[in-house]
Design a protein around this motif. Structure first.
Motif, PDB file in Angstrom:
ATOM      1  N   ASN A  29       0.809  -1.215   0.000  1.00  0.00           N
ATOM      2  CA  ASN A  29       0.000   0.000   0.000  1.00  0.00           C
ATOM      3  C   ASN A  29       0.843   1.265   0.000  1.00  0.00           C
ATOM      4  O   ASN A  29       0.298   2.366  -0.056  1.00  0.00           O
ATOM      5  CB  ASN A  29      -0.931   0.007   1.206  1.00  0.00           C
ATOM      6  CG  ASN A  29      -1.957  -1.106   1.127  1.00  0.00           C
ATOM      7  OD1 ASN A  29      -2.402  -1.460   0.054  1.00  0.00           O
ATOM      8  ND2 ASN A  29      -2.323  -1.659   2.265  1.00  0.00           N
ATOM      9  N   ALA A  30       2.146   1.132   0.092  1.00  0.00           N
ATOM     10  CA  ALA A  30       3.036   2.294   0.134  1.00  0.00           C
ATOM     11  C   ALA A  30       3.415   2.735  -1.276  1.00  0.00           C
ATOM     12  O   ALA A  30       3.649   1.916  -2.148  1.00  0.00           O
ATOM     13  CB  ALA A  30       4.293   1.963   0.930  1.00  0.00           C
ATOM     14  N   VAL A  31       3.488   4.044  -1.478  1.00  0.00           N
ATOM     15  CA  VAL A  31       3.881   4.608  -2.762  1.00  0.00           C
ATOM     16  C   VAL A  31       5.128   5.448  -2.540  1.00  0.00           C
ATOM     17  O   VAL A  31       5.165   6.286  -1.643  1.00  0.00           O
ATOM     18  CB  VAL A  31       2.761   5.483  -3.366  1.00  0.00           C
ATOM     19  CG1 VAL A  31       3.210   6.110  -4.676  1.00  0.00           C
ATOM     20  CG2 VAL A  31       1.503   4.659  -3.569  1.00  0.00           C
ATOM     21  N   PHE A  32       6.164   5.224  -3.343  1.00  0.00           N
ATOM     22  CA  PHE A  32       7.434   5.911  -3.198  1.00  0.00           C
ATOM     23  C   PHE A  32       7.726   6.734  -4.445  1.00  0.00           C
ATOM     24  O   PHE A  32       7.389   6.338  -5.548  1.00  0.00           O
ATOM     25  CB  PHE A  32       8.578   4.903  -3.010  1.00  0.00           C
ATOM     26  CG  PHE A  32       8.418   4.037  -1.805  1.00  0.00           C
ATOM     27  CD1 PHE A  32       8.870   4.465  -0.571  1.00  0.00           C
ATOM     28  CD2 PHE A  32       7.800   2.803  -1.892  1.00  0.00           C
ATOM     29  CE1 PHE A  32       8.721   3.667   0.562  1.00  0.00           C
ATOM     30  CE2 PHE A  32       7.649   2.001  -0.776  1.00  0.00           C
ATOM     31  CZ  PHE A  32       8.098   2.436   0.449  1.00  0.00           C
ATOM     32  N   SER A  33       8.411   7.837  -4.243  1.00  0.00           N
ATOM     33  CA  SER A  33       8.857   8.639  -5.388  1.00  0.00           C
ATOM     34  C   SER A  33      10.352   8.436  -5.574  1.00  0.00           C
ATOM     35  O   SER A  33      11.031   7.846  -4.729  1.00  0.00           O
ATOM     36  CB  SER A  33       8.567  10.117  -5.139  1.00  0.00           C
ATOM     37  OG  SER A  33       9.387  10.606  -4.107  1.00  0.00           O
ATOM     38  N   SER A  34      10.865   8.953  -6.672  1.00  0.00           N
ATOM     39  CA  SER A  34      12.290   8.779  -6.942  1.00  0.00           C
ATOM     40  C   SER A  34      13.157   9.478  -5.895  1.00  0.00           C
ATOM     41  O   SER A  34      14.286   9.079  -5.651  1.00  0.00           O
ATOM     42  CB  SER A  34      12.651   9.308  -8.336  1.00  0.00           C
ATOM     43  OG  SER A  34      12.292  10.660  -8.448  1.00  0.00           O
TER      44      SER A  34
END
Length: 92
Positions: A83-88
């Motif tokens: 469920n986690a969203v990461f950016s660069s």
């Protein structure tokens, strides 16, 4: 077709982990050997690609929606893990 030996699926398990445990339980020396014979790339399983998830579901007897939950699908510039969203900018 479900493989002769199945392993229990853990709710917090990645698809690649399940594939690895299935390979060993069914007598393959490694996940790489198993994937060589099935013509599936480990990156396809890791990313949760549709074909790979369908095959893994068939082999393990675990529904696709459970398997794909912790697949590390990647969308530029973000990617998802569970469920986690990461950016660069989150990368080391």
């Amino acid at each position: 077709m479900t493989l002769p030996v199945t392993v229990p699926f853990h709710d917090d398990e990645t698809p690649l982990s399940l594939a690895s445990r299935l390979a060993i339980a069914n007598g393959y020396r490694s996940l790489a050997d198993f994937l060589h014979y099935t013509y599936i790339r480990h990156t396809a399983i890791r990313r949760g690609e549709e074909n790979a998830m369908a095959n893994l579901s068939e082999w393990s007897g675990v529904p696709v929606n459970k398997l794909a939950r912790y697949a590390a699908s990647r969308k530029i510039p973000t990617w998802r893990l569970g469920n986690a969203v990461f950016s660069s900018s989150s990368r080391c």
